[in-house]
Design an enzyme around this catalytic site. Structure first.
Site, PDB file in Angstrom:
ATOM      1  N   TYR A  52       0.847  -1.198   0.000  1.00 51.44           N
ATOM      2  CA  TYR A  52       0.000   0.000   0.000  1.00 51.44           C
ATOM      3  C   TYR A  52       0.874   1.235   0.000  1.00 51.44           C
ATOM      4  O   TYR A  52       1.840   1.314   0.758  1.00 51.44           O
ATOM      5  CB  TYR A  52      -0.923   0.028   1.224  1.00 51.44           C
ATOM      6  CG  TYR A  52      -2.366  -0.037   0.805  1.00 51.44           C
ATOM      7  CD1 TYR A  52      -2.926   1.007   0.054  1.00 51.44           C
ATOM      8  CD2 TYR A  52      -3.160  -1.142   1.085  1.00 51.44           C
ATOM      9  CE1 TYR A  52      -4.234   0.944  -0.382  1.00 51.44           C
ATOM     10  CE2 TYR A  52      -4.469  -1.213   0.651  1.00 51.44           C
ATOM     11  CZ  TYR A  52      -5.004  -0.163  -0.079  1.00 51.44           C
ATOM     12  OH  TYR A  52      -6.288  -0.226  -0.520  1.00 51.44           O
ATOM     13  N   GLU A  54      -0.492   4.838  -0.606  1.00 49.69           N
ATOM     14  CA  GLU A  54      -1.270   6.059  -0.885  1.00 49.69           C
ATOM     15  C   GLU A  54      -0.380   7.286  -0.721  1.00 49.69           C
ATOM     16  O   GLU A  54       0.403   7.370   0.233  1.00 49.69           O
ATOM     17  CB  GLU A  54      -2.473   6.139   0.054  1.00 49.69           C
ATOM     18  CG  GLU A  54      -3.597   5.220  -0.386  1.00 49.69           C
ATOM     19  CD  GLU A  54      -4.782   5.220   0.576  1.00 49.69           C
ATOM     20  OE1 GLU A  54      -4.715   5.882   1.630  1.00 49.69           O
ATOM     21  OE2 GLU A  54      -5.771   4.545   0.259  1.00 49.69           O
ATOM     22  N   ASP A 197      -5.700  13.143 -25.605  1.00 53.92           N
ATOM     23  CA  ASP A 197      -5.713  11.752 -25.150  1.00 53.92           C
ATOM     24  C   ASP A 197      -5.017  10.935 -26.231  1.00 53.92           C
ATOM     25  O   ASP A 197      -5.582  10.652 -27.274  1.00 53.92           O
ATOM     26  CB  ASP A 197      -7.171  11.307 -24.958  1.00 53.92           C
ATOM     27  CG  ASP A 197      -7.289   9.855 -24.525  1.00 53.92           C
ATOM     28  OD1 ASP A 197      -6.284   9.124 -24.593  1.00 53.92           O
ATOM     29  OD2 ASP A 197      -8.402   9.447 -24.133  1.00 53.92           O
ATOM     30  N   THR A 223      -2.904   5.724 -22.275  1.00 56.38           N
ATOM     31  CA  THR A 223      -2.803   4.388 -21.689  1.00 56.38           C
ATOM     32  C   THR A 223      -1.349   3.961 -21.860  1.00 56.38           C
ATOM     33  O   THR A 223      -0.604   4.555 -22.640  1.00 56.38           O
ATOM     34  CB  THR A 223      -3.690   3.358 -22.416  1.00 56.38           C
ATOM     35  OG1 THR A 223      -3.322   3.336 -23.795  1.00 56.38           O
ATOM     36  CG2 THR A 223      -5.156   3.693 -22.297  1.00 56.38           C
ATOM     37  N   LYS A 226      -1.249   0.067 -25.055  1.00 51.80           N
ATOM     38  CA  LYS A 226      -1.590  -0.069 -26.475  1.00 51.80           C
ATOM     39  C   LYS A 226      -0.289  -0.056 -27.291  1.00 51.80           C
ATOM     40  O   LYS A 226       0.517  -0.945 -27.093  1.00 51.80           O
ATOM     41  CB  LYS A 226      -2.606   0.998 -26.855  1.00 51.80           C
ATOM     42  CG  LYS A 226      -3.924   0.775 -26.080  1.00 51.80           C
ATOM     43  CD  LYS A 226      -4.998   1.788 -26.363  1.00 51.80           C
ATOM     44  CE  LYS A 226      -6.224   1.488 -25.498  1.00 51.80           C
ATOM     45  NZ  LYS A 226      -7.260   2.523 -25.622  1.00 51.80           N
ATOM     46  N   ARG A 232      -1.322  -2.846 -18.476  1.00 47.50           N
ATOM     47  CA  ARG A 232      -2.568  -2.077 -18.537  1.00 47.50           C
ATOM     48  C   ARG A 232      -2.462  -0.944 -17.528  1.00 47.50           C
ATOM     49  O   ARG A 232      -2.148  -1.176 -16.362  1.00 47.50           O
ATOM     50  CB  ARG A 232      -3.774  -2.947 -18.157  1.00 47.50           C
ATOM     51  CG  ARG A 232      -3.909  -4.227 -18.924  1.00 47.50           C
ATOM     52  CD  ARG A 232      -5.327  -4.752 -18.851  1.00 47.50           C
ATOM     53  NE  ARG A 232      -6.116  -4.027 -19.807  1.00 47.50           N
ATOM     54  CZ  ARG A 232      -6.098  -4.280 -21.111  1.00 47.50           C
ATOM     55  NH1 ARG A 232      -5.371  -5.241 -21.610  1.00 47.50           N
ATOM     56  NH2 ARG A 232      -6.830  -3.563 -21.939  1.00 47.50           N
TER      57      ARG A 232
HETATM   58  C1  PLP Z   1      -8.339   2.868 -24.852  1.00 45.73           C
HETATM   59  C2  PLP Z   1      -8.634   4.306 -24.681  1.00 45.73           C
HETATM   60  C3  PLP Z   1      -8.896   4.838 -23.413  1.00 45.73           C
HETATM   61  C4  PLP Z   1      -9.211   4.025 -22.183  1.00 45.73           C
HETATM   62  O1  PLP Z   1      -8.338   3.157 -21.726  1.00 45.73           O
HETATM   63  P1  PLP Z   1      -8.734   2.077 -20.627  1.00 45.73           P
HETATM   64  O2  PLP Z   1      -7.385   1.749 -20.080  1.00 45.73           O
HETATM   65  O3  PLP Z   1      -9.402   0.967 -21.346  1.00 45.73           O
HETATM   66  O4  PLP Z   1      -9.602   2.703 -19.617  1.00 45.73           O
HETATM   67  C5  PLP Z   1      -9.053   6.214 -23.307  1.00 45.73           C
HETATM   68  N1  PLP Z   1      -8.976   7.002 -24.383  1.00 45.73           N
HETATM   69  C6  PLP Z   1      -8.754   6.514 -25.611  1.00 45.73           C
HETATM   70  C7  PLP Z   1      -8.698   7.469 -26.764  1.00 45.73           C
HETATM   71  C8  PLP Z   1      -8.594   5.156 -25.813  1.00 45.73           C
HETATM   72  O5  PLP Z   1      -8.431   4.674 -27.037  1.00 45.73           O
END
Ligand code: PLP
Length: 410
Positions: A52, A54, A197, A223, A226, A232
């Site tokens: 933990y 925090e 994003d 993220t 990807k 993740r």
């Molecule tokens: C995949 C994605 C997310 C979210 O990611 P998670 O880890 O699945 O919550 C946010 N924004 C965009 C543009 C994405 O493609």
């Protein structure tokens, strides 16, 4: 440490083994998935999970944090170095959480946001009615041109009319380079904040195969799993000056999250180190080469593509004028061990459960080791499955052969 899952919990051990078999015997074309390295996986399955922590390094609410502090500091430093910025928060549990944290820092309920619509290729967390973002904020969407490009003039026009507090750039299904500079100019013209994003393209940005949003955005979310090929998770990147102003740290903890996932943070650090290597740069280059080879080969077979091609890691097959839906093509390919996903496209007349698009991405198959010649083969398989269901068994046989010839990295 004894590895005894099989002995202690044979049911879950079996599910994991089955998933491994599935991944070995299928070609993964889902644009958001990837195969992490054994080192990334090792950190993820480590004792860091047990701690933990925090708070932030040096300011924790628990004792015994000296080594998780070490890992988090390394992760933050690497993120800043890789993306050339002065602030990084590596605690978001996912991309969605990263976005929610940023909204919490920048917005009040009822504030206006302007983003790409879900059907146009935007993300659920950019203001979909089904998501908390679509309920807490007043959401306006910008559209695409009919062939699928972002219509920047339309973005400006809506922005002038709506005067949003926040403009969001970034998408889950957009095959072209996004002009972040243009978004900055639009945001400045209407006095809005700009969030980018870059969840899908972070690996390309890290290696220079996509323009970086960092010089233009007030804040960037991503993220890590990807194209970046890590565990993740999510990250928030900005300048230290903006963190002072908006306090992203406080919005993450205690605002939205509790204890950070220290195993995931250690693993993010490993992935960020990998992302600085020449090998990773070569990998990102091959992702784009493969996507372009696949797009060209699909066009030769007569498929229509949104924007007629790709600049990045993904392709959207355009089935708007086709008798076959995205759902049907996804289903047929599934039966041939090729994993894809149906996707709405702009002007889609089919319901979201059917869709008129199919999204294909090359990050995972590129990690597996597929190159341009196999992209041609893939296009051929997609065509044969599309043209006649009776071809499915033969195509599946050929896919299995390829999977044997080019096995998974572990
Ligand atoms: C995949 C994605 C997310 C979210 O990611 P998670 O880890 O699945 O919550 C946010 N924004 C965009 C543009 C994405 O493609």
């Amino acid at each position: 440490m004894e590895r005894n899952l099989k002995h202690q919990d044979p049911e879950i051990a079996e599910a994991i083994q089955n998933e491994y078999e599935r991944q070995s015997t299928h070609l993964e074309l889902i644009a958001s998935e990837n195969w992490v390295t054994p080192a990334v996986l090792e950190a993820l399955g480590s004792v860091m999970n047990n701690k933990y922590a925090e708070g932030y390094p040096g300011h924790r609410y628990y004792g015994g944090c000296e080594f998780v502090d070490q890992a988090e500091e390394i992760a933050r430093d690497r993120a800043k170095k890789l993306f050339n910025c002065t602030y990084a928060n590596v605690q978001p549990h996912s991309g969605s959480q990263a976005n929610q944290i940023v909204y919490y820092a920048l917005l009040k309920p009822g504030d206006k946001i302007l983003s790409m619509g879900l059907n146009e290729g935007g993300h659920l967390t950019h203001g979909s009615k089904a998501n908390i973002s679509g309920n807490h904020y007043e959401v306006y969407s910008y559209g695409l041109t009919e062939d699928g490009y972002i219509d920047y003039d339309n973005v400006l026009e809506i922005a002038k009319k709506v005067k949003p507090k926040l403009i969001i750039a970034g998408a889950s299904a957009y095959p072209r380079e996004i002009d972040f500079k243009r978004f900055r100019e639009i945001a400045d013209e209407v006095g809005a904040l700009l969030m980018v994003d870059m969840a899908h393209i972070a690996g390309l940005v890290a290696t220079g195969y996509h323009q970086s949003p960092l010089p233009y955005a007030d804040v960037v979310t991503t993220t890590t799993h990807k194209t970046l090929r890590g565990p993740r998770g999510g990250m928030i990147l900005s300048s230290e000056e903006n963190n002072q102003k908006y306090n992203f740290n406080k919005a993450a903890f205690p605002g939205i999250q509790g204890g950070p996932f220290m195993h995931a943070i250690a693993s993010k650090a490993v992935c960020l180190k990998e992302a600085m290597s020449n090998e990773f740069k070569e990998y990102q280059k091959q992702i784009v080469l493969n996507a372009q080879a696949l797009a060209d080969a699909l066009k030769e077979k007569g498929f229509k593509l949104m924007t007629d091609g790709t600049d990045n890691h993904l392709i959207l097959i355009d089935l708007r004028e086709d008798e076959m839906s995205g759902k049907e093509l996804e289903h047929r390919l599934d039966l041939a061990n090729i994993t894809t996903n149906k996707n709405s496209v702009t002007g889609d007349k089919r319901p979201i459960s059917q869709t008129s698009g199919l999204r294909l991405g090359t990050p995972a198959v590129t990690t597996r080791g597929l190159k341009e010649p196999e992209m041609k083969t893939l296009a051929d398989w997609i065509y044969r499955v599309y043209i006649d269901e009776n071809n499915i068994p033969k195509v599946k046989e050929e896919v299995l052969e390829l999977c044997k010839r080019i096995p998974l990295p572990y």
